[in-house]
Design a protein around this motif. Sequence first.
Motif, PDB file in Angstrom:
ATOM      1  N   LYS A  53       0.841  -1.203   0.000  1.00 32.51           N
ATOM      2  CA  LYS A  53       0.000   0.000   0.000  1.00 32.51           C
ATOM      3  C   LYS A  53       0.875   1.251   0.000  1.00 32.51           C
ATOM      4  O   LYS A  53       0.614   2.199  -0.727  1.00 32.51           O
ATOM      5  CB  LYS A  53      -0.918   0.030   1.225  1.00 32.51           C
ATOM      6  CG  LYS A  53      -2.127  -0.835   1.128  1.00 32.51           C
ATOM      7  CD  LYS A  53      -2.994  -0.602   2.364  1.00 32.51           C
ATOM      8  CE  LYS A  53      -4.268  -1.379   2.346  1.00 32.51           C
ATOM      9  NZ  LYS A  53      -5.106  -1.103   3.523  1.00 32.51           N
ATOM     10  N   LEU A  54       1.915   1.241   0.827  1.00 31.13           N
ATOM     11  CA  LEU A  54       2.832   2.372   0.864  1.00 31.13           C
ATOM     12  C   LEU A  54       3.530   2.566  -0.479  1.00 31.13           C
ATOM     13  O   LEU A  54       3.777   3.692  -0.903  1.00 31.13           O
ATOM     14  CB  LEU A  54       3.891   2.180   1.955  1.00 31.13           C
ATOM     15  CG  LEU A  54       3.521   2.640   3.344  1.00 31.13           C
ATOM     16  CD1 LEU A  54       4.640   2.305   4.317  1.00 31.13           C
ATOM     17  CD2 LEU A  54       3.206   4.108   3.381  1.00 31.13           C
ATOM     18  N   GLN A  55       3.819   1.464  -1.143  1.00 26.51           N
ATOM     19  CA  GLN A  55       4.470   1.537  -2.449  1.00 26.51           C
ATOM     20  C   GLN A  55       3.603   2.305  -3.447  1.00 26.51           C
ATOM     21  O   GLN A  55       4.121   2.944  -4.353  1.00 26.51           O
ATOM     22  CB  GLN A  55       4.747   0.127  -2.967  1.00 26.51           C
ATOM     23  CG  GLN A  55       5.507   0.084  -4.270  1.00 26.51           C
ATOM     24  CD  GLN A  55       5.753  -1.351  -4.721  1.00 26.51           C
ATOM     25  OE1 GLN A  55       5.056  -2.281  -4.297  1.00 26.51           O
ATOM     26  NE2 GLN A  55       6.730  -1.525  -5.562  1.00 26.51           N
ATOM     27  N   GLU A  86       1.594  17.102   4.176  1.00 23.67           N
ATOM     28  CA  GLU A  86       1.143  16.638   2.860  1.00 23.67           C
ATOM     29  C   GLU A  86       1.370  15.131   2.715  1.00 23.67           C
ATOM     30  O   GLU A  86       0.509  14.405   2.206  1.00 23.67           O
ATOM     31  CB  GLU A  86       1.875  17.374   1.741  1.00 23.67           C
ATOM     32  CG  GLU A  86       1.540  18.837   1.653  1.00 23.67           C
ATOM     33  CD  GLU A  86       2.400  19.564   0.638  1.00 23.67           C
ATOM     34  OE1 GLU A  86       1.824  20.318  -0.164  1.00 23.67           O
ATOM     35  OE2 GLU A  86       3.629  19.376   0.637  1.00 23.67           O
ATOM     36  N   LEU A  87       2.532  14.680   3.169  1.00 22.99           N
ATOM     37  CA  LEU A  87       2.834  13.252   3.131  1.00 22.99           C
ATOM     38  C   LEU A  87       1.824  12.476   3.966  1.00 22.99           C
ATOM     39  O   LEU A  87       1.275  11.465   3.529  1.00 22.99           O
ATOM     40  CB  LEU A  87       4.249  12.989   3.643  1.00 22.99           C
ATOM     41  CG  LEU A  87       4.601  11.526   3.899  1.00 22.99           C
ATOM     42  CD1 LEU A  87       4.614  10.733   2.600  1.00 22.99           C
ATOM     43  CD2 LEU A  87       5.915  11.406   4.623  1.00 22.99           C
ATOM     44  N   LEU A  88       1.564  12.955   5.170  1.00 23.50           N
ATOM     45  CA  LEU A  88       0.647  12.242   6.056  1.00 23.50           C
ATOM     46  C   LEU A  88      -0.780  12.244   5.514  1.00 23.50           C
ATOM     47  O   LEU A  88      -1.521  11.288   5.741  1.00 23.50           O
ATOM     48  CB  LEU A  88       0.720  12.818   7.469  1.00 23.50           C
ATOM     49  CG  LEU A  88       2.066  12.595   8.172  1.00 23.50           C
ATOM     50  CD1 LEU A  88       2.059  13.226   9.558  1.00 23.50           C
ATOM     51  CD2 LEU A  88       2.418  11.129   8.243  1.00 23.50           C
ATOM     52  N   ALA A  95      -4.935   8.624   3.449  1.00 25.08           N
ATOM     53  CA  ALA A  95      -5.848   8.214   2.377  1.00 25.08           C
ATOM     54  C   ALA A  95      -5.772   6.704   2.123  1.00 25.08           C
ATOM     55  O   ALA A  95      -6.692   6.139   1.518  1.00 25.08           O
ATOM     56  CB  ALA A  95      -5.534   8.977   1.100  1.00 25.08           C
ATOM     57  N   LEU A  96      -4.719   6.043   2.589  1.00 25.65           N
ATOM     58  CA  LEU A  96      -4.621   4.593   2.455  1.00 25.65           C
ATOM     59  C   LEU A  96      -5.584   3.880   3.399  1.00 25.65           C
ATOM     60  O   LEU A  96      -5.831   2.692   3.271  1.00 25.65           O
ATOM     61  CB  LEU A  96      -3.185   4.120   2.723  1.00 25.65           C
ATOM     62  CG  LEU A  96      -2.117   4.622   1.756  1.00 25.65           C
ATOM     63  CD1 LEU A  96      -0.734   4.181   2.229  1.00 25.65           C
ATOM     64  CD2 LEU A  96      -2.394   4.145   0.342  1.00 25.65           C
ATOM     65  N   ASP A  97      -6.133   4.610   4.369  1.00 27.86           N
ATOM     66  CA  ASP A  97      -7.150   4.110   5.298  1.00 27.86           C
ATOM     67  C   ASP A  97      -6.676   2.890   6.094  1.00 27.86           C
ATOM     68  O   ASP A  97      -7.370   1.885   6.181  1.00 27.86           O
ATOM     69  CB  ASP A  97      -8.441   3.791   4.530  1.00 27.86           C
ATOM     70  CG  ASP A  97      -9.647   3.740   5.455  1.00 27.86           C
ATOM     71  OD1 ASP A  97      -9.641   4.464   6.466  1.00 27.86           O
ATOM     72  OD2 ASP A  97     -10.572   2.953   5.169  1.00 27.86           O
ATOM     73  N   ASP A  98      -5.468   3.005   6.653  1.00 28.70           N
ATOM     74  CA  ASP A  98      -4.916   1.940   7.483  1.00 28.70           C
ATOM     75  C   ASP A  98      -4.242   2.599   8.691  1.00 28.70           C
ATOM     76  O   ASP A  98      -3.152   3.159   8.569  1.00 28.70           O
ATOM     77  CB  ASP A  98      -3.907   1.111   6.680  1.00 28.70           C
ATOM     78  CG  ASP A  98      -3.375  -0.092   7.454  1.00 28.70           C
ATOM     79  OD1 ASP A  98      -3.079   0.050   8.660  1.00 28.70           O
ATOM     80  OD2 ASP A  98      -3.240  -1.157   6.840  1.00 28.70           O
ATOM     81  N   PRO A  99      -4.889   2.549   9.857  1.00 29.22           N
ATOM     82  CA  PRO A  99      -4.356   3.234  11.042  1.00 29.22           C
ATOM     83  C   PRO A  99      -2.941   2.807  11.432  1.00 29.22           C
ATOM     84  O   PRO A  99      -2.161   3.624  11.917  1.00 29.22           O
ATOM     85  CB  PRO A  99      -5.347   2.872  12.154  1.00 29.22           C
ATOM     86  CG  PRO A  99      -6.569   2.418  11.462  1.00 29.22           C
ATOM     87  CD  PRO A  99      -6.154   1.880  10.125  1.00 29.22           C
ATOM     88  N   GLU A 100      -2.608   1.551  11.223  1.00 31.17           N
ATOM     89  CA  GLU A 100      -1.271   1.094  11.584  1.00 31.17           C
ATOM     90  C   GLU A 100      -0.215   1.728  10.672  1.00 31.17           C
ATOM     91  O   GLU A 100       0.844   2.149  11.135  1.00 31.17           O
ATOM     92  CB  GLU A 100      -1.189  -0.430  11.502  1.00 31.17           C
ATOM     93  CG  GLU A 100       0.085  -0.978  12.101  1.00 31.17           C
ATOM     94  CD  GLU A 100       0.070  -2.492  12.215  1.00 31.17           C
ATOM     95  OE1 GLU A 100       0.971  -3.007  12.891  1.00 31.17           O
ATOM     96  OE2 GLU A 100      -0.813  -3.148  11.642  1.00 31.17           O
ATOM     97  N   ILE A 101      -0.501   1.824   9.381  1.00 30.21           N
ATOM     98  CA  ILE A 101       0.417   2.484   8.452  1.00 30.21           C
ATOM     99  C   ILE A 101       0.578   3.944   8.847  1.00 30.21           C
ATOM    100  O   ILE A 101       1.693   4.473   8.860  1.00 30.21           O
ATOM    101  CB  ILE A 101      -0.078   2.377   6.992  1.00 30.21           C
ATOM    102  CG1 ILE A 101      -0.024   0.933   6.503  1.00 30.21           C
ATOM    103  CG2 ILE A 101       0.769   3.261   6.074  1.00 30.21           C
ATOM    104  CD1 ILE A 101      -0.614   0.721   5.114  1.00 30.21           C
ATOM    105  N   VAL A 102      -0.526   4.586   9.188  1.00 29.48           N
ATOM    106  CA  VAL A 102      -0.471   6.000   9.594  1.00 29.48           C
ATOM    107  C   VAL A 102       0.411   6.164  10.827  1.00 29.48           C
ATOM    108  O   VAL A 102       1.270   7.042  10.875  1.00 29.48           O
ATOM    109  CB  VAL A 102      -1.888   6.561   9.859  1.00 29.48           C
ATOM    110  CG1 VAL A 102      -1.814   7.959  10.448  1.00 29.48           C
ATOM    111  CG2 VAL A 102      -2.716   6.561   8.577  1.00 29.48           C
TER     112      VAL A 102
END
Length: 59
Positions: free
Chosen positions: A12-14, A31-33, A38-45
């Motif tokens: 997803k990050l890719q 802006e990055l965050l 927008a990926l809608d994954d709290p752990e990634i955030v």
Amino acid sequence: MTDRLSIGQLRKLQSLSHVARRGPGKMRVDELLDDVRALDDPEIVGVTSKAALVCALDI
């Protein structure tokens, strides 16, 4: 980060590879965050936010 996220999450990050093409210093942390949220994954955030903060503070 790779030890805290699954392969699926890393993929997803890719999808945000367009960020890297902007070049260093061309994007603000908020802006990055926004893109990461927008990926809608709290752990990634969470993992990405912490890494961004460490980089921004240069610690």
